[in-house]
Motif scaffolding. Structure first.
Motif, PDB file in Angstrom:
ATOM      1  N   ARG A 103       0.830  -1.203   0.000  1.00  0.00           N
ATOM      2  CA  ARG A 103       0.000   0.000   0.000  1.00  0.00           C
ATOM      3  C   ARG A 103       0.866   1.254   0.000  1.00  0.00           C
ATOM      4  O   ARG A 103       0.606   2.211  -0.736  1.00  0.00           O
ATOM      5  N   GLU A 104       1.909   1.246   0.800  1.00  0.00           N
ATOM      6  CA  GLU A 104       2.816   2.389   0.852  1.00  0.00           C
ATOM      7  C   GLU A 104       3.543   2.580  -0.485  1.00  0.00           C
ATOM      8  O   GLU A 104       3.723   3.709  -0.937  1.00  0.00           O
ATOM      9  N   ALA A 105       3.938   1.484  -1.123  1.00  0.00           N
ATOM     10  CA  ALA A 105       4.617   1.574  -2.418  1.00  0.00           C
ATOM     11  C   ALA A 105       3.682   2.146  -3.480  1.00  0.00           C
ATOM     12  O   ALA A 105       4.087   3.014  -4.268  1.00  0.00           O
ATOM     13  N   VAL A 106       2.435   1.691  -3.493  1.00  0.00           N
ATOM     14  CA  VAL A 106       1.459   2.213  -4.453  1.00  0.00           C
ATOM     15  C   VAL A 106       1.202   3.694  -4.198  1.00  0.00           C
ATOM     16  O   VAL A 106       1.153   4.494  -5.145  1.00  0.00           O
ATOM     17  N   LYS A 107       1.086   4.055  -2.935  1.00  0.00           N
ATOM     18  CA  LYS A 107       0.851   5.460  -2.582  1.00  0.00           C
ATOM     19  C   LYS A 107       2.022   6.320  -3.059  1.00  0.00           C
ATOM     20  O   LYS A 107       1.830   7.413  -3.602  1.00  0.00           O
ATOM     21  N   GLU A 108       3.220   5.825  -2.880  1.00  0.00           N
ATOM     22  CA  GLU A 108       4.414   6.563  -3.297  1.00  0.00           C
ATOM     23  C   GLU A 108       4.437   6.747  -4.825  1.00  0.00           C
ATOM     24  O   GLU A 108       4.730   7.836  -5.321  1.00  0.00           O
ATOM     25  N   VAL A 114       1.403  12.026  -9.689  1.00  0.00           N
ATOM     26  CA  VAL A 114       0.612  13.250  -9.518  1.00  0.00           C
ATOM     27  C   VAL A 114       1.532  14.471  -9.578  1.00  0.00           C
ATOM     28  O   VAL A 114       1.214  15.467 -10.240  1.00  0.00           O
ATOM     29  N   ASP A 115       2.662  14.385  -8.894  1.00  0.00           N
ATOM     30  CA  ASP A 115       3.623  15.502  -8.933  1.00  0.00           C
ATOM     31  C   ASP A 115       4.114  15.755 -10.354  1.00  0.00           C
ATOM     32  O   ASP A 115       4.234  16.904 -10.787  1.00  0.00           O
ATOM     33  N   ALA A 116       4.387  14.687 -11.102  1.00  0.00           N
ATOM     34  CA  ALA A 116       4.848  14.835 -12.484  1.00  0.00           C
ATOM     35  C   ALA A 116       3.758  15.454 -13.348  1.00  0.00           C
ATOM     36  O   ALA A 116       4.036  16.329 -14.185  1.00  0.00           O
ATOM     37  N   GLN A 117       2.520  15.038 -13.137  1.00  0.00           N
ATOM     38  CA  GLN A 117       1.398  15.591 -13.904  1.00  0.00           C
ATOM     39  C   GLN A 117       1.210  17.069 -13.590  1.00  0.00           C
ATOM     40  O   GLN A 117       0.974  17.877 -14.487  1.00  0.00           O
ATOM     41  N   LEU A 118       1.321  17.433 -12.322  1.00  0.00           N
ATOM     42  CA  LEU A 118       1.190  18.846 -11.935  1.00  0.00           C
ATOM     43  C   LEU A 118       2.310  19.678 -12.549  1.00  0.00           C
ATOM     44  O   LEU A 118       2.078  20.800 -13.021  1.00  0.00           O
ATOM     45  N   ALA A 119       3.515  19.154 -12.536  1.00  0.00           N
ATOM     46  CA  ALA A 119       4.642  19.869 -13.123  1.00  0.00           C
ATOM     47  C   ALA A 119       4.427  20.065 -14.623  1.00  0.00           C
ATOM     48  O   ALA A 119       4.696  21.143 -15.167  1.00  0.00           O
ATOM     49  N   LEU A 120       3.915  19.042 -15.293  1.00  0.00           N
ATOM     50  CA  LEU A 120       3.640  19.133 -16.722  1.00  0.00           C
ATOM     51  C   LEU A 120       2.556  20.173 -17.003  1.00  0.00           C
ATOM     52  O   LEU A 120       2.674  20.961 -17.943  1.00  0.00           O
TER      53      LEU A 120
END
Length: 127
Positions: A103-108, A114-120
């Motif tokens: 679960r932690e790996a999927v969340k990461e 999400v961060d990459a999408q926001l940056a794009l």
């Protein structure tokens, strides 16, 4: 995770009952034969009785079935049940820890995407 927690709680309760039953067998000794005892009929109702056979006991093996065993065999039965339940608890704890790691790996991974999408999106807005 809740399923694992509930399963562990139920197994812990079973383990405790088996341990208590095993400890009660230590009190069945030849010196106690004929002594007065309280026999539980329900969780809150007891009737007086006398300990007439200190060599054999009835064991509830589940679903309303009882087996007569000598005290030594009964102690062995409860030891085996405690070991079985303990082993099952360890398996569930291992599975729960693995699920938590996954679960932690999927969340990461989701956070990174999400961060990459926001940056794009911010780059697209600037141009």
């Amino acid at each position: 995770m809740e399923l694992f927690t509930n399963s562990l709680q139920q197994l812990k309760m079973a383990q405790t009952k088996f341990q208590e039953s095993g400890e009660c067998l230590d009190k069945i000794t030849p010196e106690n034969e004929g002594k007065q005892i309280l026999v539980p009929l329900t969780g809150s109702m007891y009737v007086p009785g006398a300990l007439s056979d200190v060599n054999n006991v009835l064991i509830d093996i589940g679903t309303g079935y009882y087996v007569e065993k000598d005290v030594t065999s009964a102690k062995d039965y409860f030891k085996r049940k405690i070991k079985f339940v303990t082993d099952q608890m360890e398996k569930i704890q291992t599975l729960a820890q693995e699920k938590l790691r996954l679960r932690e790996a999927v969340k990461e991974i989701i956070d990174v995407r999400v961060d990459a999408q926001l940056a794009l999106q911010q780059q697209t807005v600037k141009t």
